[in-house]
Design a protein around this motif. Structure first.
Motif, PDB file in Angstrom:
ATOM      1  N   PHE A  18       0.662  -1.633  -0.216  1.00 59.21           N
ATOM      2  CA  PHE A  18       0.316  -0.080  -0.199  1.00 59.21           C
ATOM      3  C   PHE A  18       0.787   0.900   0.213  1.00 59.21           C
ATOM      4  O   PHE A  18       1.896   0.913   0.823  1.00 59.21           O
ATOM      5  CB  PHE A  18      -0.880  -0.071   1.450  1.00 59.21           C
ATOM      6  N   ASP A  19       0.522   2.062  -0.620  1.00 57.21           N
ATOM      7  CA  ASP A  19       0.759   3.679  -0.562  1.00 57.21           C
ATOM      8  C   ASP A  19       0.759   4.546   0.714  1.00 57.21           C
ATOM      9  O   ASP A  19      -0.293   4.498   1.251  1.00 57.21           O
ATOM     10  CB  ASP A  19       0.303   4.856  -1.472  1.00 57.21           C
ATOM     11  N   VAL A  33      -6.710   0.625   5.862  1.00 58.45           N
ATOM     12  CA  VAL A  33      -7.011   0.419   3.845  1.00 58.45           C
ATOM     13  C   VAL A  33      -8.412   0.340   3.025  1.00 58.45           C
ATOM     14  O   VAL A  33      -9.018  -0.528   4.311  1.00 58.45           O
ATOM     15  CB  VAL A  33      -6.263  -0.371   3.259  1.00 58.45           C
ATOM     16  N   GLU A  34      -8.071   0.667   1.688  1.00 53.59           N
ATOM     17  CA  GLU A  34      -9.420  -0.310   1.243  1.00 53.59           C
ATOM     18  C   GLU A  34      -8.478  -0.731   0.333  1.00 53.59           C
ATOM     19  O   GLU A  34      -8.346  -0.923  -0.598  1.00 53.59           O
ATOM     20  CB  GLU A  34      -9.659   0.759   0.146  1.00 53.59           C
ATOM     21  N   THR A  35      -9.829  -1.968  -0.287  1.00 48.92           N
ATOM     22  CA  THR A  35      -9.177  -3.749  -0.534  1.00 48.92           C
ATOM     23  C   THR A  35     -10.272  -4.227  -1.729  1.00 48.92           C
ATOM     24  O   THR A  35     -11.331  -3.174  -1.543  1.00 48.92           O
ATOM     25  CB  THR A  35      -9.213  -4.574   0.316  1.00 48.92           C
ATOM     26  N   LYS A  61      -2.911   1.294  -3.321  1.00 48.42           N
ATOM     27  CA  LYS A  61      -4.170   1.707  -3.103  1.00 48.42           C
ATOM     28  C   LYS A  61      -2.923   2.777  -2.292  1.00 48.42           C
ATOM     29  O   LYS A  61      -2.477   2.162  -1.338  1.00 48.42           O
ATOM     30  CB  LYS A  61      -5.322   1.327  -2.637  1.00 48.42           C
ATOM     31  N   LYS A  62      -3.575   3.312  -1.294  1.00 49.46           N
ATOM     32  CA  LYS A  62      -2.894   4.465  -0.262  1.00 49.46           C
ATOM     33  C   LYS A  62      -3.453   3.786   1.198  1.00 49.46           C
ATOM     34  O   LYS A  62      -5.228   3.372   1.060  1.00 49.46           O
ATOM     35  CB  LYS A  62      -3.628   5.790  -0.282  1.00 49.46           C
TER      36      LYS A  62
END
Length: 308
Positions: A18-19, A33-35, A61-62
């Motif tokens: 992830f960022d 986080v978004e998955t 994704k961040k």
């Protein structure tokens, strides 16, 4: 190069990139986080580093935010709800008389979906089961069939070594394991001795395989003829770790025409890899014998090709 951090969602799960954006996160920090499954609660497992874009599954994704106490409480509540979900699902499975074994259940962090993991010998028609579960939980239902290795990873247990299963405690991904690895390591080929509790070959056969393959280089095969300080001999057995080659000396050569077998010594002689010389004739001889069995015309064509 791209800056990333590694996030895990389970103790022995895969590491996802992830960022980190502008957030300062350390190993062990809980984050949201978004998955592909929605919002998830994870833990930083790998500190910030730069990787090549080819190692990343785009789009990267961040991290949305560092988890606060409210997020941690929600995650703990989701874990607590698993027991009730398992019990209700098992009741529905029994009601519909489905041949499936319920293994685990998982709530997504935002409670938008609940995932049930199960094993079965074949395909299972669980359409009616999904309808019943949707009526009880009032959310999206997903039933995911898994294999026996994944079952052991989720359930956990104690291996033959007396320790917790590697796949459950730290092994993030399964690696291919073959029966050849057991042969190279001179292990018993009894399935009960080289199989894990999942019924498949033990993952730990892979751990030392590279070392065995390196040490095996230059060692002869069983039945191979070699030259020793005491004369010609036939290999009976090899011990890779001790660098020991067990042989029987050839006392009298065999004769094919008279159908006589070679005479071997009754005593065994041990040598080191450095003390023997491999002749390399066994494989060539076998190759020539095989060629002689081919049709004469085809054999001539093959010989011409070999000359070229």
């Amino acid at each position: 190069m791209v800056k990333v951090v590694g996030v895990k969602f389970k103790t022995a799960g895969k590491v996802y990139y992830f960022d980190p954006a502008d957030l300062e996160v350390e190993i062990g920090t809980n984050v949201i986080v978004e998955t592909a499954r929605g919002m998830e609660f994870g833990t930083i497992n790998m500190a910030e580093k730069e990787v090549h874009p080819s190692e990343i599954v785009m789009p990267l994704k961040k991290i949305i935010r560092i988890a606060d106490e409210k997020d941690c409480k929600k995650h703990r509540d989701n874990v607590k709800k698993k027991e009730r979900a398992l019990r209700l699902c098992q009741e529905k499975i029994n009601k519909h008389k489905l041949e499936m074994k319920l293994i685990d259940v998982e709530y997504t962090f935002d409670n938008s979906k609940i995932i049930f993991y199960f094993t079965a010998d074949g395909r299972v028609d669980f359409r009616e089961l999904v309808k019943d579960l949707a009526g009880v939980f009032k959310m999206r239902i997903e039933l995911r069939q898994i294999g026996v290795r994944d079952e052991a990873k989720m359930m956990g247990g104690i291996g033959t070594c007396g320790r917790s299963l590697c796949c459950h405690s730290w092994l993030s991904e399964f690696e291919p394991v073959s029966i050849k690895m057991a042969k190279v390591q001179n292990l018993s080929l009894n399935p009960t001795k080289i199989s894990g509790i999942c019924g498949r070959l033990m993952c730990c056969l892979k751990y030392e395989n590279d070392v065995y393959m390196e040490m095996r280089k230059g060692l002869p095969d069983n039945g191979e003829r070699i030259k020793t300080p005491d004369g010609m001999a036939v290999v009976v057995d090899t011990n890779i770790l001790e660098n020991n080659i067990k042989t029987r000396l050839i006392l009298e050569e065999g004769n094919k025409e008279k159908d006589r077998q070679e005479k071997l010594s009754t005593e065994f002689y041990n040598y080191k890899k450095e003390e023997i010389k491999r002749l390399g004739k066994g494989k060539k001889k076998k190759r020539n014998d095989d060629l002689e069995e081919l049709d004469g015309e085809l054999l001539a064509e093959i010989k011409d090709l070999l000359k070229d």
